[in-house]
Design a protein around this motif. Structure first.
Motif, PDB file in Angstrom:
ATOM      1  N   LEU A 107      21.779 109.232  41.440  1.00  0.00           N
ATOM      2  CA  LEU A 107      20.747 109.355  42.476  1.00  0.00           C
ATOM      3  C   LEU A 107      21.094 108.479  43.668  1.00  0.00           C
ATOM      4  N   ALA A 108      21.628 107.278  43.418  1.00  0.00           N
ATOM      5  CA  ALA A 108      22.009 106.370  44.508  1.00  0.00           C
ATOM      6  C   ALA A 108      23.084 106.990  45.395  1.00  0.00           C
ATOM      7  N   ILE A 109      24.042 107.676  44.780  1.00  0.00           N
ATOM      8  CA  ILE A 109      25.092 108.351  45.560  1.00  0.00           C
ATOM      9  C   ILE A 109      24.483 109.442  46.434  1.00  0.00           C
ATOM     10  N   ALA A 110      23.554 110.201  45.860  1.00  0.00           N
ATOM     11  CA  ALA A 110      22.903 111.265  46.624  1.00  0.00           C
ATOM     12  C   ALA A 110      22.126 110.709  47.817  1.00  0.00           C
ATOM     13  N   LEU A 111      21.477 109.557  47.612  1.00  0.00           N
ATOM     14  CA  LEU A 111      20.720 108.937  48.709  1.00  0.00           C
ATOM     15  C   LEU A 111      21.643 108.528  49.852  1.00  0.00           C
ATOM     16  N   MET A 112      22.825 108.035  49.515  1.00  0.00           N
ATOM     17  CA  MET A 112      23.787 107.647  50.544  1.00  0.00           C
ATOM     18  C   MET A 112      24.241 108.862  51.344  1.00  0.00           C
ATOM     19  N   ILE A 113      24.557 109.947  50.644  1.00  0.00           N
ATOM     20  CA  ILE A 113      25.020 111.160  51.312  1.00  0.00           C
ATOM     21  C   ILE A 113      23.927 111.736  52.205  1.00  0.00           C
ATOM     22  N   THR A 114      22.690 111.710  51.731  1.00  0.00           N
ATOM     23  CA  THR A 114      21.572 112.249  52.507  1.00  0.00           C
ATOM     24  C   THR A 114      21.440 111.558  53.855  1.00  0.00           C
ATOM     25  N   CYS A 115      21.609 110.249  53.871  1.00  0.00           N
ATOM     26  CA  CYS A 115      21.490 109.496  55.122  1.00  0.00           C
ATOM     27  C   CYS A 115      22.591 109.891  56.110  1.00  0.00           C
ATOM     28  N   ILE A 116      23.819 109.969  55.629  1.00  0.00           N
ATOM     29  CA  ILE A 116      24.925 110.337  56.505  1.00  0.00           C
ATOM     30  C   ILE A 116      24.739 111.750  57.041  1.00  0.00           C
ATOM     31  N   GLN A 117      24.280 112.655  56.171  1.00  0.00           N
ATOM     32  CA  GLN A 117      24.084 114.043  56.586  1.00  0.00           C
ATOM     33  C   GLN A 117      23.012 114.197  57.654  1.00  0.00           C
ATOM     34  N   SER A 118      22.067 113.282  57.698  1.00  0.00           N
ATOM     35  CA  SER A 118      21.000 113.400  58.694  1.00  0.00           C
ATOM     36  C   SER A 118      21.564 113.358  60.110  1.00  0.00           C
ATOM     37  N   THR A 119      22.474 112.430  60.377  1.00  0.00           N
ATOM     38  CA  THR A 119      23.090 112.350  61.697  1.00  0.00           C
ATOM     39  C   THR A 119      23.978 113.558  61.955  1.00  0.00           C
ATOM     40  N   LEU A 120      24.762 113.950  60.960  1.00  0.00           N
ATOM     41  CA  LEU A 120      25.664 115.084  61.132  1.00  0.00           C
ATOM     42  C   LEU A 120      24.894 116.369  61.436  1.00  0.00           C
ATOM     43  N   THR A 121      23.794 116.596  60.719  1.00  0.00           N
ATOM     44  CA  THR A 121      22.985 117.790  60.962  1.00  0.00           C
ATOM     45  C   THR A 121      22.371 117.761  62.350  1.00  0.00           C
ATOM     46  N   GLY A 122      21.910 116.580  62.786  1.00  0.00           N
ATOM     47  CA  GLY A 122      21.363 116.455  64.134  1.00  0.00           C
ATOM     48  C   GLY A 122      22.399 116.783  65.199  1.00  0.00           C
ATOM     49  N   ALA A 123      23.636 116.323  64.991  1.00  0.00           N
ATOM     50  CA  ALA A 123      24.707 116.616  65.942  1.00  0.00           C
ATOM     51  C   ALA A 123      25.014 118.106  65.975  1.00  0.00           C
ATOM     52  N   ILE A 124      24.993 118.747  64.826  1.00  0.00           N
ATOM     53  CA  ILE A 124      25.274 120.186  64.746  1.00  0.00           C
ATOM     54  C   ILE A 124      24.228 120.990  65.507  1.00  0.00           C
ATOM     55  N   ILE A 125      22.952 120.648  65.281  1.00  0.00           N
ATOM     56  CA  ILE A 125      21.872 121.376  65.952  1.00  0.00           C
ATOM     57  C   ILE A 125      21.894 121.096  67.451  1.00  0.00           C
ATOM     58  N   GLY A 126      22.095 119.828  67.825  1.00  0.00           N
ATOM     59  CA  GLY A 126      22.123 119.482  69.237  1.00  0.00           C
ATOM     60  C   GLY A 126      23.267 120.143  69.987  1.00  0.00           C
ATOM     61  N   GLY A 127      24.401 120.307  69.306  1.00  0.00           N
ATOM     62  CA  GLY A 127      25.552 120.931  69.946  1.00  0.00           C
ATOM     63  C   GLY A 127      25.587 122.434  69.823  1.00  0.00           C
ATOM     64  N   GLY A 128      24.741 123.002  68.956  1.00  0.00           N
ATOM     65  CA  GLY A 128      24.702 124.450  68.804  1.00  0.00           C
ATOM     66  C   GLY A 128      25.849 124.998  67.966  1.00  0.00           C
ATOM     67  N   TRP A 129      26.253 124.269  66.916  1.00  0.00           N
ATOM     68  CA  TRP A 129      27.394 124.687  66.092  1.00  0.00           C
ATOM     69  C   TRP A 129      26.953 125.324  64.774  1.00  0.00           C
ATOM     70  N   GLN A 130      25.726 125.801  64.696  1.00  0.00           N
ATOM     71  CA  GLN A 130      25.174 126.251  63.418  1.00  0.00           C
ATOM     72  C   GLN A 130      25.981 127.365  62.765  1.00  0.00           C
ATOM     73  N   GLY A 131      26.478 128.314  63.550  1.00  0.00           N
ATOM     74  CA  GLY A 131      27.207 129.440  62.986  1.00  0.00           C
ATOM     75  C   GLY A 131      28.436 129.014  62.204  1.00  0.00           C
ATOM     76  N   LEU A 132      29.233 128.108  62.770  1.00  0.00           N
ATOM     77  CA  LEU A 132      30.441 127.631  62.103  1.00  0.00           C
ATOM     78  C   LEU A 132      30.102 126.847  60.844  1.00  0.00           C
ATOM     79  N   VAL A 133      29.097 126.002  60.938  1.00  0.00           N
ATOM     80  CA  VAL A 133      28.753 125.146  59.800  1.00  0.00           C
ATOM     81  C   VAL A 133      28.164 125.965  58.653  1.00  0.00           C
TER      82      VAL A 133
END
Length: 482
Positions: A383-409
């Motif tokens: 669970l601790a590993i999953a919590l770490m990944i979730t935090c990192i993914q939050s920024t990455l997902t925000g960058a994807i949406i802000g840049g409009g890269w949803q189709g590729l991802v």
């Protein structure tokens, strides 16, 4: 067309000079301080809003958990089915609105936000109608997927009762993105707080006083979600005169291209939502399904609570990046992503340490069953590993949406989750007989692979090229290229 262009030209502006390049330590400190202030102003309010909102969901599961392990499994299964396969679809479709609106605000095209929101309303309401059978026939669907009959029946009954929630989301979510991309986040926090307070009162009345059980919890869920949608619409119509232009027939124009853009956004996030939903369903196929599903539900609940904590940075990163790209400031957008990423990484480390320190305590919050408590307290490092990944993914997902890269991802998520993570979960959980913990290992393996790919993708991005793409995107949707 001329009137539509007028909406653009009336408020059009540029963002000024780009952020200065970081050349030394003092520049880095200055940048970190300035950007952190901007991010935290958005993220803190959004996080509070998200925590209030998720408190509604979590309170229902807590109430169900104290009714019985069967009720907890049934309610969790119903919420997983509906949230990830229907509500998740609506929220995912709405990320296209976040990209367009955020970049339009950066370019000064605030007159178009109202049109974008109304188009999204139309698309999401139609989608809600088309997906209603999932709620209506939830019991046979769950039975077909292999769920135990008692869980399937109770979950299907709960799913049918929360159908009104589906339509409230179709109205509420576009409103949230309309306000968020303009950095008008305080009203969202106030509305979320009022809604949570109302929900807890109604939930207590229906479950404790009237003793309606999970039926009362479902009705309370509907009341609170519809109330939130109503409050948001009222605020926009009466207090957002600069960006709300009233209902317009332009909302029905170019619907098909808007649907295609929304679908590409939807599949990116849906592949992630369905992935976690399938993990819950897989655990329901193991022996002692009541205990295993309840244990995984507790872990997912904890993980979702952390996601609500850092979702503010996901949204803040999306707003900061889209605004800067729309303003023609690529370096400022890149630095916003970097600062957000380092911040969420630190939050992930702290969260992991806390969950490891309370490994035998946190299950007590969700269930009174000793068997479920013992099961959820095992191998908590996963669970601790999953919590770490979730935090990192939050920024990455925000960058994807802000840049409009949803189709590729969307393709990246498909490969990492369904060609790697899911087969590995089945292999470890069933063939190697590692149980629900083996299924969880497979799940986080898919998440880790996706995170590494996205980090590489963001690091290799040509940010000046993204500004050019943002300009072309806004020209198309505002009609300037016609």
């Amino acid at each position: 067309m001329e009137e539509e262009r007028g909406l653009v030209e009336k408020t059009k502006r540029r963002g000024g000079e780009d952020e200065l390049e970081v050349r030394n330590f003092s520049d880095a400190i200055r940048l970190w301080t300035d950007e952190s202030k901007k991010l935290w102003m958005l993220a803190a309010t959004i996080t509070v809003t998200s925590l209030f909102t998720y408190g509604i969901n979590s309170s229902i599961q807590i109430v169900a958990g104290h009714l019985s392990a069967l009720q907890l499994s049934a309610v969790s299964t119903a919420l997983t089915l509906c949230s990830n396969f229907t509500t998740g679809f609506l929220l995912s479709m709405g990320s296209a609105l976040e990209t367009l609106s955020g970049q339009a605000v950066g370019a000064g095209q605030v007159g178009m936000l109202s049109i974008y929101m109304q188009r999204t309303w139309i698309i999401l309401i139609i989608s809600s109608i088309l997906m209603s059978p999932i709620y209506i026939f939830a019991t046979p669907i769950l039975s077909f997927l292999g769920q135990q009959p008692d869980i399937a029946v109770l979950a299907g009954r709960f799913a049918l009762l929360i159908l009104p929630h589906q339509f409230s989301i179709a109205i509420s979510y576009p409103c949230q993105k309309f306000l968020l991309t303009q950095s008008k986040v305080l009203p969202l926090a106030y509305i979320a707080f009022i809604t949570l307070a109302l929900h807890l009162g109604v939930l207590w009345l229906f479950t404790s006083v009237l003793e309606w059980g999970s039926t009362g919890a479902a009705i309370a869920y509907d009341v609170s979600s519809c109330t939130a949608a109503l409050f948001q619409v009222i605020y926009i119509m009466f207090w957002c005169k600069d960006s709300w232009i009233g209902f317009s027939w332009f909302a029905f124009k170019d619907l098909w291209p808007f649907i295609k853009l929304s679908l590409s956004s939807a599949f990116m996030l849906l592949f992630s939502d369905w992935y976690s939903a399938l993990i819950v369903f897989l655990t329901g196929l193991l022996n002692k399904a009541e205990v295993t599903v309840a244990s995984v539900s507790i872990w997912l609940n904890i993980n979702t609570w952390e996601h609500m904590l850092v979702i503010g940075f996901m949204s803040a990163t999306s707003v900061r990046l889209s605004n800067e790209l729309g303003s023609g400031r690529p370096r400022a957008g890149k630095y916003a992503v970097i600062v957000s990423g380092l911040t969420t990484l630190f939050i992930g480390v702290v969260s992991s340490i806390l969950i490891l320190a309370t490994w035998n305590k946190f299950p007590l919050l969700f269930t009174s069953s000793k068997e479920v408590q013992d099961s959820a307290s095992t191998a908590v490092y996963l669970l601790a590993i999953a919590l770490m990944i979730t935090c990192i993914q939050s920024t990455l997902t925000g960058a994807i949406i802000g840049g409009g890269w949803q189709g590729l991802v969307a393709y990246i998520n498909l490969g990492c989750y369904y060609l790697l993570g899911l087969p590995l979960a089945v292999t470890l959980g069933f063939l190697f007989h590692w149980g629900w913990q083996g299924i969880w290992i497979g799940m986080i393996s898919g998440y880790m692979a996706q995170t590494l790919v996205l980090i590489t993708m963001v690091c290799m991005t040509n940010w000046k090229g993204q500004v050019i793409k943002a300009e072309k995107r806004l020209q198309f949707w505002s009609g300037e290229d016609q």
